[in-house]
Motif scaffolding. Structure first.
Motif, short mmCIF file in Angstrom:
data_model
loop_
_atom_site.label_atom_id
_atom_site.label_comp_id
_atom_site.label_asym_id
_atom_site.label_seq_id
_atom_site.Cartn_x
_atom_site.Cartn_y
_atom_site.Cartn_z
N ARG A 77 0.84 -1.21 0.00
CA ARG A 77 0.00 0.00 0.00
C ARG A 77 0.87 1.25 0.00
NH1 ARG A 77 -3.90 0.29 4.76
NH2 ARG A 77 -4.87 1.93 3.50
N ARG A 78 1.96 1.22 0.74
CA ARG A 78 2.86 2.38 0.77
C ARG A 78 3.49 2.61 -0.60
NH1 ARG A 78 6.23 2.23 6.50
NH2 ARG A 78 4.42 2.41 7.88
N ALA A 79 3.90 1.54 -1.26
CA ALA A 79 4.50 1.68 -2.59
C ALA A 79 3.49 2.28 -3.57
CB ALA A 79 4.98 0.32 -3.08
N ILE A 91 1.36 9.67 -5.32
CA ILE A 91 1.70 11.01 -4.83
C ILE A 91 2.89 11.58 -5.60
CG2 ILE A 91 2.48 12.32 -2.82
CD1 ILE A 91 0.86 10.40 -1.09
N SER A 92 3.83 10.72 -5.97
CA SER A 92 4.96 11.19 -6.79
C SER A 92 4.46 11.75 -8.11
CB SER A 92 5.93 10.04 -7.05
OG SER A 92 6.52 9.58 -5.86
N GLU A 93 3.53 11.04 -8.73
CA GLU A 93 2.98 11.49 -10.00
C GLU A 93 2.24 12.81 -9.83
OE1 GLU A 93 2.97 11.47 -13.87
OE2 GLU A 93 3.85 9.82 -12.71
N HIS A 98 9.59 2.33 0.00
CA HIS A 98 8.84 1.08 -0.16
C HIS A 98 8.53 0.79 -1.63
CE1 HIS A 98 8.22 0.72 4.17
NE2 HIS A 98 8.02 2.03 4.17
N ALA A 99 8.83 1.74 -2.51
CA ALA A 99 8.57 1.54 -3.94
C ALA A 99 9.62 0.60 -4.54
CB ALA A 99 8.58 2.87 -4.68
N GLU A 100 9.29 -0.04 -5.66
CA GLU A 100 10.22 -0.94 -6.31
C GLU A 100 11.40 -0.16 -6.89
OE1 GLU A 100 8.04 -3.04 -9.26
OE2 GLU A 100 6.97 -4.32 -7.80
#
Length: 360
Positions: free
Chosen positions: A22-24, A30-32, A59-61
């Motif tokens: 969920r964090r990723a 939000i980055s986008e 937490h993102a890939e």
């Protein structure tokens, strides 16, 4: 952060207690959102995004973080905390774009990363439009060959006095680096002389060919100072008797390495040079000027080209010093290592150059 809260109503809960998946997902969304509106955000808006993203982006890939870093590297108002976080990552695909061009990273952070991270991080920094002397001090001390060459090639790089000293010292073992340093506009006359003193003749000639006309004149002046004369004069040595001796040995089939070693051990300089000239095909005057220069490299090159043993090369180095001087064990060992590493094909090319383009 009302916009972000509207997009992801459960944002607070995700940041505090959300699972990695969920964090990723939240980090991506939000980055986008930030990237789409970055041009219109005020500083306080950027700070709000910064606080949220620094918690979520880890937490993102990897691929998502690398893509984000690439896009953030082009933004003048990228979130500082997030940029610093990504620039510290060990994965160069993530840190690299930011280290190459992000204007958001300050000098202390760059120096800290340069001191702590690997060669890939240092190499990425060499591509920045400007490098401070504090940063290049670290690069020339910690960097590998590619890093140091990259820093020397960067026209926007500044070097401290100590940094230049280290750079020039390293150039003594790297002809490519010598060429890059020699073309720098901020190189002083004294530094140029130090650079040329530590380089072999073939590199000096190559540098002369590639620099601007003004630097060519500076090279000529430096070489005159190094040699201690205003104009080159011919050697005062009389090689005629030595040539007759060597010719007699050649006629008797006795001109070989053993004869050369005997001349060198007996400190018969003229006979040694005449014998080496006959064995290499290089003119006596050219060999005399090369071997009486500031470095022993010409002896290593000539010796490797005609397949001399180390014992003979060592005797020629000691002959070059003269009977009243003693070589340090460290210098002799350094020469031995360099001789062992020198490729015969390289030595043969240099000797061929000496034959076709003797020193003026």
């Amino acid at each position: 952060m009302t916009t972000a809260a509207t997009l992801i109503p459960e944002l607070d809960d995700i940041v505090r207690r959300g699972d990695p998946k969920r964090r990723a997902d939240a980090a991506r969304r939000i980055s986008e959102l930030f990237l789409q509106g970055a041009a219109s955000f005020r500083a306080d808006h950027v700070d709000l995004f910064d606080g949220v993203l620094t918690s979520l982006v880890p937490h993102a890939e990897l691929a998502a973080r690398a893509n984000l870093a690439e896009r953030l590297s082009l933004l003048a108002n990228a979130p500082r905390g997030l940029v610093g976080q990504l620039a510290h990552e060990d994965e160069i695909a993530i840190a690299g774009p930011l280290l190459r061009r992000s204007s958001v990273i300050d000098e202390p952070t760059l120096i800290e990363i340069a001191q702590a991270k690997g060669q890939g991080h240092l190499l990425a920094m060499t591509e920045r439009p400007a490098l401070s002397s504090g940063l290049t001090d670290v690069m020339v001390l910690r960097g590998n060959r590619d890093v140091v060459r990259g820093a020397a090639s960067n026209a926007g790089a500044a070097f401290s006095s100590d940094g230049y000293s280290t750079l020039i010292k390293r150039a003594g073992q790297d002809g490519v680096l010598t060429l890059k340093v020699g073309q720098r506009d901020d190189l002083s006359a004294e530094q140029l002389k130090d650079l040329l003193s530590g380089s072999i003749d073939v590199i000096r000639r190559r540098l002369f060919e590639v620099v601007k006309p003004a630097r060519q004149m500076a090279i000529k002046r430096a070489m005159n100072e190094i040699s201690g004369i205003a104009d080159r004069v011919e050697s005062s040595r009389d090689f005629a008797p030595a040539q007759r001796t060597v010719l007699a040995l050649h006629s008797a089939g006795e001109l070989n390495e053993s004869a050369l070693l005997g001349f060198a051990k007996s400190h018969k300089y003229e006979e040694s040079i005449a014998a080496l000239s006959a064995m290499t095909g290089v003119k006596i005057a050219t060999l005399d000027r090369l071997i009486t220069g500031d470095r022993y490299d010409p002896i290593l090159i000539a010796g490797k080209a005609v397949n001399l043993e180390w014992a003979t090369v060592r005797a020629l180095i000691l002959l070059r010093l003269g009977p009243n001087r003693v070589a340090s064990p460290a210098d002799i060992e350094n020469a031995r290592v360099n001789f062992a590493r020198l490729m015969p094909s390289t030595a043969e090319r240099v000797v061929g150059f000496w034959k076709t383009r003797p020193l003026a």
